[in-house]
Motif scaffolding. Structure first.
Motif, short mmCIF file in Angstrom:
data_model
loop_
_atom_site.label_atom_id
_atom_site.label_comp_id
_atom_site.label_asym_id
_atom_site.label_seq_id
_atom_site.Cartn_x
_atom_site.Cartn_y
_atom_site.Cartn_z
N LEU A 13 0.84 -1.20 0.00
CA LEU A 13 0.00 0.00 0.00
C LEU A 13 0.87 1.24 0.00
O LEU A 13 0.66 2.19 -0.77
CB LEU A 13 -0.92 -0.03 1.23
CG LEU A 13 -1.91 1.13 1.33
CD1 LEU A 13 -2.81 1.15 0.13
CD2 LEU A 13 -2.72 1.01 2.60
N ALA A 14 1.89 1.24 0.87
CA ALA A 14 2.79 2.40 0.95
C ALA A 14 3.49 2.63 -0.38
O ALA A 14 3.58 3.76 -0.89
CB ALA A 14 3.82 2.17 2.06
N THR A 33 1.02 4.03 -3.00
CA THR A 33 0.63 5.42 -2.71
C THR A 33 1.75 6.35 -3.13
O THR A 33 1.53 7.42 -3.71
CB THR A 33 0.33 5.61 -1.21
OG1 THR A 33 -0.04 4.38 -0.64
CG2 THR A 33 -0.75 6.64 -1.00
N GLN A 34 2.97 5.91 -2.87
CA GLN A 34 4.12 6.72 -3.24
C GLN A 34 4.23 6.83 -4.76
O GLN A 34 4.49 7.90 -5.31
CB GLN A 34 5.38 6.07 -2.63
CG GLN A 34 6.58 6.97 -2.61
CD GLN A 34 7.64 6.47 -3.56
OE1 GLN A 34 7.72 5.29 -3.87
NE2 GLN A 34 8.47 7.37 -4.04
N LEU A 81 1.79 6.63 -6.84
CA LEU A 81 0.69 7.46 -7.34
C LEU A 81 1.06 8.93 -7.26
O LEU A 81 0.81 9.71 -8.17
CB LEU A 81 -0.59 7.18 -6.53
CG LEU A 81 -1.84 7.93 -6.95
CD1 LEU A 81 -2.20 7.58 -8.38
CD2 LEU A 81 -3.00 7.60 -6.03
N SER A 82 1.70 9.31 -6.15
CA SER A 82 2.05 10.73 -6.00
C SER A 82 3.16 11.11 -6.96
O SER A 82 3.23 12.26 -7.42
CB SER A 82 2.46 11.03 -4.55
OG SER A 82 3.42 10.08 -4.13
N LYS A 136 -0.21 6.64 -13.73
CA LYS A 136 -1.20 7.03 -12.72
C LYS A 136 -2.27 5.96 -12.58
O LYS A 136 -2.66 5.58 -11.48
CB LYS A 136 -1.85 8.36 -13.14
CG LYS A 136 -1.74 9.45 -12.09
CD LYS A 136 -2.41 10.72 -12.52
CE LYS A 136 -1.34 11.71 -12.94
NZ LYS A 136 -1.87 12.99 -13.40
N GLN A 164 -3.03 3.78 -9.34
CA GLN A 164 -4.37 3.86 -8.77
C GLN A 164 -4.94 2.48 -8.50
O GLN A 164 -5.49 2.21 -7.44
CB GLN A 164 -5.30 4.63 -9.73
CG GLN A 164 -6.67 4.90 -9.21
CD GLN A 164 -6.66 5.91 -8.07
OE1 GLN A 164 -5.82 6.79 -8.04
NE2 GLN A 164 -7.55 5.74 -7.14
N VAL A 182 -3.24 0.95 -5.53
CA VAL A 182 -3.72 1.51 -4.26
C VAL A 182 -5.08 0.92 -3.91
O VAL A 182 -5.32 0.51 -2.77
CB VAL A 182 -3.80 3.06 -4.37
CG1 VAL A 182 -4.61 3.62 -3.23
CG2 VAL A 182 -2.43 3.66 -4.39
N GLU A 183 -5.97 0.84 -4.92
CA GLU A 183 -7.32 0.31 -4.65
C GLU A 183 -7.25 -1.11 -4.13
O GLU A 183 -7.89 -1.46 -3.13
CB GLU A 183 -8.15 0.34 -5.94
CG GLU A 183 -8.88 1.64 -6.15
CD GLU A 183 -9.63 1.64 -7.47
OE1 GLU A 183 -9.83 2.74 -8.00
OE2 GLU A 183 -9.99 0.55 -7.96
N HIS A 186 -4.76 -2.76 -2.77
CA HIS A 186 -4.11 -2.91 -1.46
C HIS A 186 -4.97 -2.37 -0.33
O HIS A 186 -5.00 -2.94 0.76
CB HIS A 186 -2.73 -2.24 -1.46
CG HIS A 186 -1.69 -3.09 -2.09
ND1 HIS A 186 -1.45 -3.11 -3.44
CD2 HIS A 186 -0.83 -4.00 -1.56
CE1 HIS A 186 -0.49 -3.98 -3.70
NE2 HIS A 186 -0.09 -4.53 -2.58
N SER A 187 -5.69 -1.25 -0.59
CA SER A 187 -6.55 -0.76 0.49
C SER A 187 -7.72 -1.71 0.71
O SER A 187 -8.15 -1.91 1.86
CB SER A 187 -7.04 0.66 0.23
OG SER A 187 -7.21 0.90 -1.13
#
Lengths: 322, 199
Positions: free
Chosen positions: B164-165, B168-169, B171-172, B180, B184, B187-188, B190-191
């Protein structure tokens, strides 16, 4: 001593004579070559060479059969496990191979390597027959070919009908990700109303059934749903998720294609290994038979030459005495 | 070596006999219209088989609501559950978690990454699915097709946090649209995994 000298003579002369006599030998194995210098011993060298090459072929085909058997065992498990994948789609949407649409695309799955019996020819025959079946005024049928062998056979008379051809599918072990990327590629680049996937379904080690799986585009599904049948019940299903019904149906169609293609590719690979196993098995058995026949001929040739030598010596000796 | 060959051949034949007997259903149905039209145009070649020849027969729609729902949960590389009778399944549809009981209205539903829980009596088995589709038929048979599924107890939470980390990194720091989108998705998933483990 005289026999030894004659035999040595024979052996020295045989390599010089053999190129001409090989053309004469063909199927009849007794090599009575033109005898220059009055030499009358028959050479067994030629038969021996043939025996050596047939024995090598037998070893090679036996080894290929072992390799195919081990590959078959590995891939059969995976093919059987993937059989549940297409069942839900056919249970929901039914199977409509006789659907009448304008744009047909025939996806033919074949192998890249040869020596696998007749499975690639059956796939190509089925594809050509399907093309004939779906031909008509205002309709067009195109090919998407997976595998080198079908490409070689189809390109001869249907070169202009090729949309896409993909080879070296089995370079890396087959997995769903690779096949879904492939399916995505096909769906993006090819216009279709109905996709017909032609492959050989693995029934058992000695039986492979040519099979056609039909996947319809969302518009074709709508049209068929109106006309009733299995697809007519589709309207009774509530659609959850996505913005509109057509979006979900489109995703469904694409997912169905990738699942069916995955199963088809695995089944075809299984059939390929099975067919190669039986082809190599019969080939090594043939080589064994041939070797037996050659051995008999060799022995006869050898004994005949010994007898000839004996006769010559004895008649020579009796001529000296008498 | 010949003995080895015949032994291996017999082994594979024995293994091959199993799918032969279980794959063809008792009463194979075939599309007669297709066979007819085939025979007319191509009389010399046998018509090819179609998936309906190999379809496992499905139960008919019962008049009253059955007590259990039959679940077929398939993945590309395995059939996790095939024709298992359970009390309830909760599927992660894109519109939210959906509970399916026997007698559910026929539905086609797209799935998002989430938990599938299968309730049988007091046992609950939870699987984390990547996306897929679920069909619920009128005869109380539910087909769930997912691309990838893992049992919850087989997932390692520390790896989930790390993933997840990482995403997220990414993505930024993503520049192109493709990067992107990929970040994305990561992130989806993993969350969803995270909430699956905690929830």
């Amino acid at each position: 001593m005289a026999m030894a000298a004659l035999r040595r003579e024979g052996r020295r002369l045989a390599p010089l004579i053999s190129p001409q006599s090989i053309t004469a030998v063909r199927s009849s194995v007794i090599s009575q070559e033109q005898a220059p210098l009055g030499l009358r011993s028959i050479s067994t060298q030629i038969v021996r060479n043939r025996m050596k090459s047939v024995k090598n072929i037998q070893k090679i085909t036996k080894a290929m059969k072992m390799v195919a058997a081990s590959k078959l065992r590995a891939i059969q498990v995976r093919a059987e496990n993937s059989r549940g994948l297409w069942q839900p789609f056919t249970a929901l949407l039914g199977d409509s191979p006789s659907v009448d649409v304008k744009k047909n695309v025939i996806v033919t799955i074949s192998s890249d390597k040869g020596l696998c019996g007749g499975i690639n020819s059956t796939s190509v025959k089925t594809s050509k027959a399907l093309k004939k079946l779906t031909a008509g005024p205002d309709k067009e049928t195109k090919y998407v070919v997976l595998g080198e062998k079908a490409k070689a056979q189809l390109i001869r008379d249907s070169k202009k009908d090729f949309e896409l051809s993909i080879t070296e599918l089995q370079k890396n072990p087959l997995n769903y990700t690779q096949v879904s990327v492939l399916a995505d590629d096909i769906l993006k680049n090819v216009e279709y109303d109905a996709l017909r996937i032609v492959f050989n379904k693995f029934q058992s080690v000695v039986s492979f059934l040519p099979t056609v799986a039909t996947v319809l585009s969302p518009e074709a599904v709508e049209k068929e749903a109106e006309s009733g049948g299995k697809l007519g019940e589709l309207d009774s299903y509530e659609i959850e998720g996505g913005e509109t019904k057509s979006e979900v149906l489109q995703n469904l169609g694409e997912f169905q294609f990738s699942c069916v293609l995955f199963n088809a590719v695995l089944e075809n690979a299984c059939s390929e290994q099975g067919a190669r196993m039986s082809a190599m098995d019969s080939s090594s058995r043939n080589a064994g038979d041939m070797l037996d026949r050659l051995t008999l001929t060799y022995n006869r040739t050898r004994q005949a030459s010994i007898t000839t030598e004996l006769i010559e010596i004895i008649s020579g000796a009796s001529a000296l005495e008498g | 070596m010949f003995r080895q060959a015949s032994r291996l051949l017999a082994q594979t034949l024995r293994a091959g006999v199993r799918p032969f007997s279980s794959d063809l259903p008792a009463a194979p149905t075939s599309d007669s219209a297709f066979i007819e039209s085939w025979k007319k145009v191509i009389p010399n070649i046998e018509p090819p088989k179609t998936p309906s020849n190999f379809l496992r027969p499905r139960p008919a729609t019962p008049t009253s609501i059955p007590s259990k729902i039959t679940v077929n949960f398939v993945l590309p590389y395995a059939s996790e559950l095939s024709a298992k009778e359970v009390d309830m399944v909760i599927i992660p549809a894109t519109t939210g978690q959906m509970g399916v009981l026997p007698g559910h209205v026929p539905t086609i539903s797209e799935l998002k990454p989430g938990i599938l829980s299968v309730h049988e009596g007091n046992d609950v088995t939870k699987y984390f699915l990547s996306s897929g589709f679920a069909f619920i038929h009128a005869n109380s048979v539910a087909d769930i097709i997912a691309v990838e599924a893992v049992r919850i107890d087989h997932i390692d939470p520390s790896l989930v946090q790390k993933g997840l980390a990482e995403f997220t990194q990414k993505l930024s720091s993503a520049t192109t649209e493709l990067e992107k989108a990929e970040a994305q998705i990561g992130v989806e998933v993993h969350s969803a995994l995270n909430s699956a483990l905690s929830g």
